[in-house]
Scaffold this active site. Structure first.
Site, mmCIF file in Angstrom:
data_model
loop_
_atom_site.group_PDB
_atom_site.id
_atom_site.type_symbol
_atom_site.label_atom_id
_atom_site.label_comp_id
_atom_site.label_asym_id
_atom_site.label_seq_id
_atom_site.Cartn_x
_atom_site.Cartn_y
_atom_site.Cartn_z
ATOM 1 N N LYS A 72 46.021 42.831 39.986
ATOM 2 C CA LYS A 72 45.992 43.825 38.774
ATOM 3 C C LYS A 72 44.787 43.352 37.951
ATOM 4 O O LYS A 72 44.864 42.140 37.256
ATOM 5 C CB LYS A 72 47.038 43.868 37.891
ATOM 6 C CG LYS A 72 46.916 44.780 36.680
ATOM 7 C CD LYS A 72 48.339 44.840 35.890
ATOM 8 C CE LYS A 72 48.083 45.568 34.609
ATOM 9 N NZ LYS A 72 47.609 44.871 33.566
ATOM 10 N N ASP A 73 43.539 43.940 37.706
ATOM 11 C CA ASP A 73 42.536 43.345 36.833
ATOM 12 C C ASP A 73 42.024 44.516 35.974
ATOM 13 O O ASP A 73 42.648 45.744 36.113
ATOM 14 C CB ASP A 73 41.491 42.761 37.814
ATOM 15 C CG ASP A 73 40.520 43.731 38.344
ATOM 16 O OD1 ASP A 73 40.881 45.075 38.622
ATOM 17 O OD2 ASP A 73 39.249 43.529 38.407
ATOM 18 N N MET A 74 40.870 44.442 35.281
ATOM 19 C CA MET A 74 40.479 45.365 34.614
ATOM 20 C C MET A 74 38.989 45.833 34.903
ATOM 21 O O MET A 74 38.486 46.660 34.008
ATOM 22 C CB MET A 74 40.258 44.737 32.978
ATOM 23 C CG MET A 74 41.755 44.553 32.708
ATOM 24 S SD MET A 74 42.011 43.821 30.867
ATOM 25 C CE MET A 74 41.358 45.220 29.898
ATOM 26 N N GLU A 75 38.500 45.196 35.926
ATOM 27 C CA GLU A 75 37.059 45.734 36.403
ATOM 28 C C GLU A 75 36.981 46.214 37.930
ATOM 29 O O GLU A 75 35.931 46.865 38.125
ATOM 30 C CB GLU A 75 36.027 44.579 35.953
ATOM 31 C CG GLU A 75 35.816 44.141 34.623
ATOM 32 C CD GLU A 75 36.818 43.344 33.869
ATOM 33 O OE1 GLU A 75 37.540 42.590 34.859
ATOM 34 O OE2 GLU A 75 36.947 43.312 32.702
ATOM 35 N N GLU B 147 34.934 32.802 32.328
ATOM 36 C CA GLU B 147 34.996 32.808 33.674
ATOM 37 C C GLU B 147 33.622 32.643 34.064
ATOM 38 O O GLU B 147 33.115 31.887 35.302
ATOM 39 C CB GLU B 147 35.224 34.106 34.320
ATOM 40 C CG GLU B 147 36.619 34.592 33.811
ATOM 41 C CD GLU B 147 36.896 36.204 33.861
ATOM 42 O OE1 GLU B 147 38.260 36.427 34.018
ATOM 43 O OE2 GLU B 147 36.033 36.950 33.786
ATOM 44 N N ASP C 176 48.030 34.975 36.016
ATOM 45 C CA ASP C 176 49.394 35.239 35.258
ATOM 46 C C ASP C 176 50.135 36.039 36.431
ATOM 47 O O ASP C 176 49.820 36.810 37.257
ATOM 48 C CB ASP C 176 49.388 36.079 34.032
ATOM 49 C CG ASP C 176 48.502 37.188 34.209
ATOM 50 O OD1 ASP C 176 47.528 37.027 33.779
ATOM 51 O OD2 ASP C 176 49.027 38.496 34.422
ATOM 52 N N THR D 38 39.243 36.886 36.745
ATOM 53 C CA THR D 38 40.659 36.377 36.914
ATOM 54 C C THR D 38 41.552 38.010 37.029
ATOM 55 O O THR D 38 40.986 39.116 36.808
ATOM 56 C CB THR D 38 41.348 35.892 35.654
ATOM 57 O OG1 THR D 38 40.952 36.704 34.460
ATOM 58 C CG2 THR D 38 40.542 34.376 35.454
#
Ligand code: ADE
Length: 266
Positions: A198-201, A37, A224, A115
């Protein structure tokens, strides 16, 4: 002639510092979790890696920086896990690098770019680039009054209505957790969070930025569809390269838009 460094100029400097929103944005810190990224953005702005890292010796955190137009641009990445060598994705690394970058660089603006998974039921398509309006966690369940809300950790992104409108970005809420997959419990929380993404950070970066009172915005490109047919991992890996290109295009537009403007104009 040089102005003497008297009391008056000090007062002027002080009052300028206290009016930060009316001064053009000068230093930007991008927080970007994955190398795939970050690299297109590093290349686009011809940033160079800082070999004398601002960060403690031995940590994998990476800083790229340079000037572009009137801006000092920094791209900060948590780098590769020291044990396993993969990108240090997730909330722990994101909060640590956000904290350390703010301490070291005192940025005018944090931009978390990356992303995300998207929900088609909320209008997301693969390749869409969103500006997240609100951030919350979906995997911190603490079913005790008030601790439940602490777990959700809702934060607002800085309000940038002109940026959203003028660059034709999609808006939506972002839900963050430390897993790429989605358990039924996560799904229920994401729905409760009214999230499109929906992400992770994101919510971790928002937590630290809010703690240290640094404005922050969140640019997320959809790799996705979470509520679709395809398995997330496959779809994510398949689309990662193409979608990071879309992210890079929008990030460039955002940087050009920000250049010369104050936060209150965004
Ligand atoms: N990043 C990209 N896709 C994601 C997903 N489905 N969940 C969490 N983070 C992501």
């Amino acid at each position: 002639m040089m102005a003497p460094h008297d009391d008056k100029s000090e007062v002027a400097e002080e009052s300028m510092a206290s009016q930060a929103p009316n001064r053009p944005i000068s230093t930007i810190v991008f927080i970007i979790a994955m190398q795939t990224e970050a690299l297109p953005i590093v290349n686009k702005f011809q940033l160079s890696e800082d070999p004398n890292s601002l960060f403690p010796k031995g940590v994998p955190w990476v800083r790229f920086h340079g000037t572009y137009k009137d801006l000092n641009i920094n791209v900060i990445s948590p780098g590769k896990d020291t044990v396993l060598g993969v990108d240090s994705v997730g909330t722990i690394s994101a909060s640590l690098v956000t904290y350390a970058s703010i301490q070291a660089l005192q940025p005018d603006l944090i931009i978390n770019a990356g992303t995300a998974g998207g929900f088609k039921a909320k209008g997301a398509c693969v390749g869409d680039v969103f500006l997240a309006s609100e951030l919350a966690f979906h995997d911190r369940r603490i079913p005790i009054p008030v601790f439940d809300l602490y777990g959700v950790g809702l934060r607002q992104a800085s309000s940038t209505p002109n940026l959203l409108k003028d660059l034709n970005l999609k808006g939506g809420k972002l839900s963050t957790g430390d897993s790429l997959d989605m358990s039924p419990q996560d799904e229920a929380s994401i729905i409760a969070n009214d999230a499109t993404l929906k992400d992770m950070e994101g919510a971790a970066v928002a937590y630290v930025a809010d703690l240290l009172k640094v404005p922050a915005i969140f640019i997320k490109a959809v790799t996705d569809i979470v509520d679709g047919e395809k398995p997330t991992t496959e779809e994510f890996l398949q689309n990662l390269a193409a979608v990071t290109n879309a992210l890079d295009v929008t990030v460039t537009q955002v940087v050009d838009y920000i250049n010369g403007k104050c936060l209150s104009e965004l």
